[in-house]
Design a protein around this motif. Structure first.
Motif, PDB file in Angstrom:
ATOM      1  N   ALA A   1      55.287  44.698 -47.135  1.00 16.35           N
ATOM      2  CA  ALA A   1      54.797  45.520 -46.029  1.00 16.35           C
ATOM      3  C   ALA A   1      55.750  45.437 -44.842  1.00 16.35           C
ATOM      4  CB  ALA A   1      53.395  45.084 -45.629  1.00 16.35           C
ATOM      5  N   ALA A   2      56.202  44.244 -44.530  1.00 17.38           N
ATOM      6  CA  ALA A   2      57.123  44.069 -43.409  1.00 17.38           C
ATOM      7  C   ALA A   2      58.423  44.827 -43.645  1.00 17.38           C
ATOM      8  CB  ALA A   2      57.408  42.582 -43.190  1.00 17.38           C
ATOM      9  N   GLN A   3      58.944  44.763 -44.851  1.00 18.95           N
ATOM     10  CA  GLN A   3      60.187  45.475 -45.165  1.00 18.95           C
ATOM     11  C   GLN A   3      60.002  46.985 -45.001  1.00 18.95           C
ATOM     12  OE1 GLN A   3      63.155  44.103 -45.631  1.00 18.95           O
ATOM     13  NE2 GLN A   3      64.029  46.152 -45.695  1.00 18.95           N
ATOM     14  N   HIS A   4      58.865  47.496 -45.433  1.00 15.62           N
ATOM     15  CA  HIS A   4      58.586  48.924 -45.303  1.00 15.62           C
ATOM     16  C   HIS A   4      58.523  49.326 -43.825  1.00 15.62           C
ATOM     17  CE1 HIS A   4      57.159  52.849 -46.527  1.00 15.62           C
ATOM     18  NE2 HIS A   4      56.227  52.750 -45.591  1.00 15.62           N
ATOM     19  N   VAL A   5      57.848  48.535 -43.009  1.00  8.53           N
ATOM     20  CA  VAL A   5      57.742  48.835 -41.579  1.00  8.53           C
ATOM     21  C   VAL A   5      59.119  48.762 -40.920  1.00  8.53           C
ATOM     22  CG1 VAL A   5      56.789  48.064 -39.366  1.00  8.53           C
ATOM     23  CG2 VAL A   5      55.337  48.120 -41.406  1.00  8.53           C
ATOM     24  N   LYS A   6      59.900  47.733 -41.244  1.00  2.72           N
ATOM     25  CA  LYS A   6      61.243  47.594 -40.668  1.00  2.72           C
ATOM     26  C   LYS A   6      62.114  48.802 -41.007  1.00  2.72           C
ATOM     27  CE  LYS A   6      61.348  42.550 -40.796  1.00  2.72           C
ATOM     28  NZ  LYS A   6      61.928  41.381 -41.475  1.00  2.72           N
ATOM     29  N   GLU A   7      62.072  49.249 -42.256  1.00  2.00           N
ATOM     30  CA  GLU A   7      62.867  50.414 -42.663  1.00  2.00           C
ATOM     31  C   GLU A   7      62.405  51.671 -41.923  1.00  2.00           C
ATOM     32  OE1 GLU A   7      62.564  50.661 -46.929  1.00  2.00           O
ATOM     33  OE2 GLU A   7      63.708  48.809 -47.208  1.00  2.00           O
ATOM     34  N   PHE A   8      61.101  51.840 -41.785  1.00  2.00           N
ATOM     35  CA  PHE A   8      60.568  53.002 -41.087  1.00  2.00           C
ATOM     36  C   PHE A   8      60.996  53.002 -39.625  1.00  2.00           C
ATOM     37  CE2 PHE A   8      57.619  55.708 -43.445  1.00  2.00           C
ATOM     38  CZ  PHE A   8      57.538  56.790 -42.582  1.00  2.00           C
ATOM     39  N   LEU A   9      60.907  51.835 -38.972  1.00  2.00           N
ATOM     40  CA  LEU A   9      61.316  51.732 -37.570  1.00  2.00           C
ATOM     41  C   LEU A   9      62.814  51.993 -37.415  1.00  2.00           C
ATOM     42  CD1 LEU A   9      59.217  48.642 -36.414  1.00  2.00           C
ATOM     43  CD2 LEU A   9      58.956  51.005 -35.616  1.00  2.00           C
ATOM     44  N   GLN A  10      63.606  51.500 -38.358  1.00  3.78           N
ATOM     45  CA  GLN A  10      65.045  51.724 -38.303  1.00  3.78           C
ATOM     46  C   GLN A  10      65.366  53.207 -38.475  1.00  3.78           C
ATOM     47  OE1 GLN A  10      67.369  49.902 -41.443  1.00  3.78           O
ATOM     48  NE2 GLN A  10      69.066  49.590 -40.030  1.00  3.78           N
ATOM     49  N   ASN A  11      64.724  53.859 -39.431  1.00  4.83           N
ATOM     50  CA  ASN A  11      64.947  55.293 -39.653  1.00  4.83           C
ATOM     51  C   ASN A  11      64.452  56.115 -38.473  1.00  4.83           C
ATOM     52  OD1 ASN A  11      66.077  54.811 -42.153  1.00  4.83           O
ATOM     53  ND2 ASN A  11      64.176  55.166 -43.254  1.00  4.83           N
ATOM     54  N   ARG A  12      63.400  55.654 -37.833  1.00 10.66           N
ATOM     55  CA  ARG A  12      62.840  56.335 -36.684  1.00 10.66           C
ATOM     56  C   ARG A  12      63.754  56.202 -35.469  1.00 10.66           C
ATOM     57  NH1 ARG A  12      58.666  54.755 -32.835  1.00 10.66           N
ATOM     58  NH2 ARG A  12      57.454  56.607 -32.286  1.00 10.66           N
ATOM     59  N   GLY A  13      64.473  55.090 -35.386  1.00 10.50           N
ATOM     60  CA  GLY A  13      65.423  54.886 -34.300  1.00 10.50           C
ATOM     61  C   GLY A  13      64.851  54.216 -33.069  1.00 10.50           C
ATOM     62  N   SER A  14      63.561  53.937 -33.049  1.00 14.35           N
ATOM     63  CA  SER A  14      62.952  53.253 -31.912  1.00 14.35           C
ATOM     64  C   SER A  14      61.617  52.670 -32.326  1.00 14.35           C
ATOM     65  CB  SER A  14      62.747  54.220 -30.742  1.00 14.35           C
ATOM     66  OG  SER A  14      61.785  55.202 -31.086  1.00 14.35           O
TER      67      SER A  14
END
Length: 106
Positions: free
Chosen positions: A8-21
């Protein structure tokens, strides 16, 4: 306490990185479904002053005080089942849920 599995943490980190903020995610509940409550997730760019902040697996998880009553002890996982993937919630406060799994009772 709210915790995330490593998936779950990896998924959130990737989403935040792709989102840019974003500082993390907010987990809450709202009235919905046939059992009463449903989980709500959203990205947090700026936490509310009343939010409780938990850090799990390097991810900040924010919860408003009213939701924390229903979510204390929650663990979030990210699972893939067949063609579907999404967050799976293990909530020790839950006493029941509807047949479709969209809402729960405390």
């Amino acid at each position: 306490m709210i915790s995330l599995t490593s998936r779950a943490a990896q998924h959130v980190k990737e989403f935040l990185q792709n989102r840019g903020s974003g500082e993390g995610i907010r987990v809450g509940v709202r009235t919905a479904g046939c059992s009463g409550l449903a989980y709500v997730l959203e990205f947090v760019d700026k936490p509310d002053s009343s939010d409780e902040r938990f850090v799990s697996e390097g991810v900040s998880v924010f919860v408003d005080p009213k939701s924390l009553v229903y979510l204390n002890g929650l663990q979030m996982d990210y699972v893939t089942e067949g063609l579907n993937s999404g967050f799976k919630f293990s909530n020790p406060n839950k006493t029941g849920e509807c047949g479709c799994g969209e809402s729960f009772t405390v």
